[in-house]
Design an enzyme around this catalytic site. Structure first.
Site, PDB file in Angstrom:
ATOM      1  NE  ARG A 113      32.977  33.992  31.464  1.00  0.00           N
ATOM      2  CZ  ARG A 113      33.203  35.401  32.269  1.00  0.00           C
ATOM      3  NH1 ARG A 113      34.266  35.531  32.873  1.00  0.00           N
ATOM      4  NH2 ARG A 113      32.603  36.173  31.869  1.00  0.00           N
ATOM      5  CB  THR A 391      39.857  40.130  35.796  1.00  0.00           C
ATOM      6  OG1 THR A 391      38.484  40.188  35.783  1.00  0.00           O
ATOM      7  CG2 THR A 391      40.334  38.863  34.866  1.00  0.00           C
ATOM      8  CG  ASN A 411      32.202  40.712  37.027  1.00  0.00           C
ATOM      9  OD1 ASN A 411      33.105  41.028  36.133  1.00  0.00           O
ATOM     10  ND2 ASN A 411      30.906  41.039  37.140  1.00  0.00           N
ATOM     11  CG  ASP A 433      31.214  39.520  32.573  1.00  0.00           C
ATOM     12  OD1 ASP A 433      31.054  40.559  33.091  1.00  0.00           O
ATOM     13  OD2 ASP A 433      32.130  38.904  32.852  1.00  0.00           O
ATOM     14  CB  SER A 462      34.904  36.459  29.433  1.00  0.00           C
ATOM     15  OG  SER A 462      36.104  36.891  29.976  1.00  0.00           O
ATOM     16  CB  SER A 463      36.831  41.206  27.822  1.00  0.00           C
ATOM     17  OG  SER A 463      35.430  41.866  27.548  1.00  0.00           O
ATOM     18  N   GLY A 483      40.874  44.169  33.689  1.00  0.00           N
ATOM     19  CA  GLY A 483      40.343  45.340  33.110  1.00  0.00           C
ATOM     20  C   GLY A 483      39.056  45.464  32.797  1.00  0.00           C
ATOM     21  N   GLY A 484      38.216  44.292  32.889  1.00  0.00           N
ATOM     22  CA  GLY A 484      36.854  44.181  32.258  1.00  0.00           C
ATOM     23  C   GLY A 484      36.993  44.476  30.825  1.00  0.00           C
TER      24      GLY A 484
HETATM   25  N1  GLY Z   1      34.563  39.465  34.272  1.00  0.00           N
HETATM   26  C1  GLY Z   1      35.170  40.259  33.269  1.00  0.00           C
HETATM   27  C2  GLY Z   1      35.396  39.347  32.055  1.00  0.00           C
HETATM   28  O1  GLY Z   1      35.544  38.190  32.128  1.00  0.00           O
HETATM   29  O2  GLY Z   1      35.550  39.948  31.051  1.00  0.00           O
END
Ligand code: GLY
Length: 579
Positions: A113, A391, A411, A433, A462-463, A483-484
């Protein structure tokens, strides 16, 4: 002019793959593939790559066929997507790779990350009025986190590669793709026009992705000579070529010229980290997923734990009853995300508690299967933002049963839209984020607490949810998605579609999905659910919001000695290729 021969040989290689697959196909398909299914997965017996872009999948399968393991192939795909899917594949962003090693049975998570530059402060994204200023966190040099992808990929090969391929060999195909060019077709042609708004501020970006001020037209070639040079430098000198010296200086210059604070030391100090995977179980399957600084694995396990006591199968796939249960299980998880989750190197994240069956039981007790629970204290007026996330996720399995689930990102689509001049590298805007301040929404409408505030060297929450499932200790499924905020719910539904609703993988990936993230209190639904179902959901108290499709859950499933591959049909150009 040299582009054609390479591409022709590449596409010839692709048809060779299909022919080989057809020749070795045994007479009967595995029983799981219902003959009357609307959609069928790709089948193979030795190895499979499912990614968001066909050329990149082919690069990975080629490595597998030449004796590379899943990690070798995943690294080659990671570099290739940086060229062929520039809106999400990247060198200038970061992500997470989950690696399962068949020999030892261990599953580890590589965290590459992005990190906040050393000069970052908790208030850096607030405007003069003390409120979050999205321009700063999304559209300025301040939005750029120190990129992790190159160190992450290098670490993956070094620790878990087969030893048959060097990093240099795995980068080779992407150097060619960048230098000789790729056709502007499929998703590239679909996505480039939308990026022009962001890119038009940056001549370095327009010089590559536009012609006469407009996105490169469909059918033309995207040649990325500077990116080829950057890849070639990494190929020859290793990751230090990216993190130290000329390329690092050019990245830092681009960031600082647009208002950022990154330094050469930030680049030189970047480290990818290996972390233990988050573990969970669901109806007799076990799973490993991404730990913090992603919230993905923790909340995937949490939601599955809540759902485990419901008879989803009896409720029926796509029924209002099962969709309501899914939505109600998502809400408490996203509420916890907002409170507890952050960079584990800075805050203590209660992973054990959040993923325990006992905690899920308590949360389940508060759920009413007949009536939606309202999210507390919702402030109206902040519509769910619709920034296009980009992503990308890909899955790889090799003949030995090693597996990789990799999700990485810039992102937004094409990140900040800024190519660092002279490098060909698109830069991320991942710093958005972080929570600009407690309770403030990021671009995906996600709220956070101090646990996710900006700190020097911290990783933004993050997700991303790269996930690997096992049945009786054996590899069963590799999945994940972009998908955020919807990454977690997308991954969840691919899993429940297979385990609860007996869908084959292609159907599981394609089926319409829903999403609820607690706040805003809205149930997002993809096209494809019937108006009757939506009405029944509304009658249960859900605030139903039909919207666009989301996600690209390129997945692989192993059953009866066969690999099923499914590329998500929501974008053009995705491909599962096996042999
Ligand atoms: N940028 C989206 C995530 O990392 O969740």
């Amino acid at each position: 002019m040299r582009a054609k021969p390479f591409l022709l040989s590449f596409f010839a290689g692709l048809s060779a793959i299909s022919v080989a697959a057809a020749q070795t196909a045994p007479p009967a398909a595995p029983p799981i593939i219902a003959q009357n299914a609307r959609l069928l997965p790709v089948l193979a017996q030795k190895g499979m790559v499912a990614s968001q872009e066909r050329l990149a999948s082919a690069v990975g399968v080629d490595i597998l066929k030449r004796g590379g393991n899943a990690v070798d192939a995943a690294v080659a795909v990671g570099f290739a997507l940086a060229v062929t899917l520039p809106r999400a594949g990247n060198l200038g962003g970061g992500g997470f790779m989950l690696v399962h090693l068949a020999k030892t049975g261990e599953t580890v998570a590589i965290d590459y990350r992005e990190i906040a530059p050393a000069a970052s402060t908790p208030t850096m994204f607030l405007g003069a009025n003390g409120e979050p200023d999205p321009q700063k966190s999304r559209d300025s040099g301040l939005s750029v986190g120190v990129p992790g992808t190159v160190r992450g990929m290098a670490l993956a090969v070094e620790k878990y590669g087969s030893g048959k391929f060097t990093l240099a060999q795995l980068i080779e195909p992407s150097v060619k793709l960048a230098r000789e060019g790729i056709p502007v077709e499929e998703d590239l042609a679909d996505s480039l026009p939308g990026a022009m708004g962001r890119m038009s501020k940056f001549p370095s970006s327009m010089a590559i992705f536009a012609k006469d001020g407009k996105a490169l037209p469909r059918g033309s070639m995207l040649v990325q000579a500077e990116l080829a040079n950057t890849l070639e430098a990494i190929r020859q000198q290793g990751p230090d070529a990216f993190y130290k010296g000329r390329i690092a200086e050019q990245i830092v210059a681009a960031v600082r010229e647009t208002g950022g604070i990154m330094t050469a030391e930030d680049m030189a100090n970047y480290k990818a980290v290996i972390r233990p995977a988050v573990k969970g179980s669901y109806r007799g399957y076990t799973l490993a997923s991404m730990p913090p600084p992603s919230s993905g694995g923790v909340h995937l396990v949490q939601i599955l734990n809540i759902l485990e006591d419901y008879d989803l199968k009896a409720m029926g796939a796509g029924s209002a009853a099962s969709l309501h249960a899914l939505a109600e299980a998502m809400k408490p998880a996203y509420a916890d995300r907002a409170t507890f989750l952050g960079d584990p190197d800075r805050v203590k994240v209660p992973v054990k508690g959040l993923t325990s069956k006992a905690y899920a039981e308590k949360q389940r007790a508060k759920i009413d299967l007949a009536k939606a629970t309202k999210a507390d204290d919702i402030k109206s007026g902040d519509p769910m933002p619709h920034e296009s996330d980009q992503t990308t996720h890909y899955s790889v399995v090799d003949a030995e049963g090693n597996a990789v689930a990799n999700t990485y990102t810039l992102n937004f689509s094409y990140g900040m839209g800024l190519v660092a001049a002279g490098t060909g590298v698109l830069l991320n805007n991942e710093m958005d984020d972080f929570s600009a301040k407690p309770g403030a929404q990021n671009a995906y409408g996600l709220v956070g607490s101090d646990a996710n505030s900006v700190h020097p060297g911290a990783r933004p929450l993050s997700s991303m949810t790269p996930t690997i499932l096992f049945k009786d200790g054996k590899l069963f499924m590799v999945t994940g998605s972009p998908g955020g905020s919807r990454i977690i719910s997308t991954t969840l539904q691919v899993i429940t579609n297979v385990i609860d609703f007996d869908m084959n993988l292609a159907e599981a990936v394609a089926a319409p999905r829903i999403h609820h993230q607690w706040k805003p209190d809205a149930l997002l639904v993809e096209p494809g659910l019937s108006p009757d179902t939506l009405k029944l959901l509304a009658e249960r108290g859900q605030t139903v919001r039909p919207g666009a499709t989301s996600g690209s859950a390129n997945s692989i499933l192993l059953q009866g000695g066969w690999l099923q591959g499914a590329a998500d049909p929501r974008q053009r150009g995705t491909a599962a290729i096996g042999y």
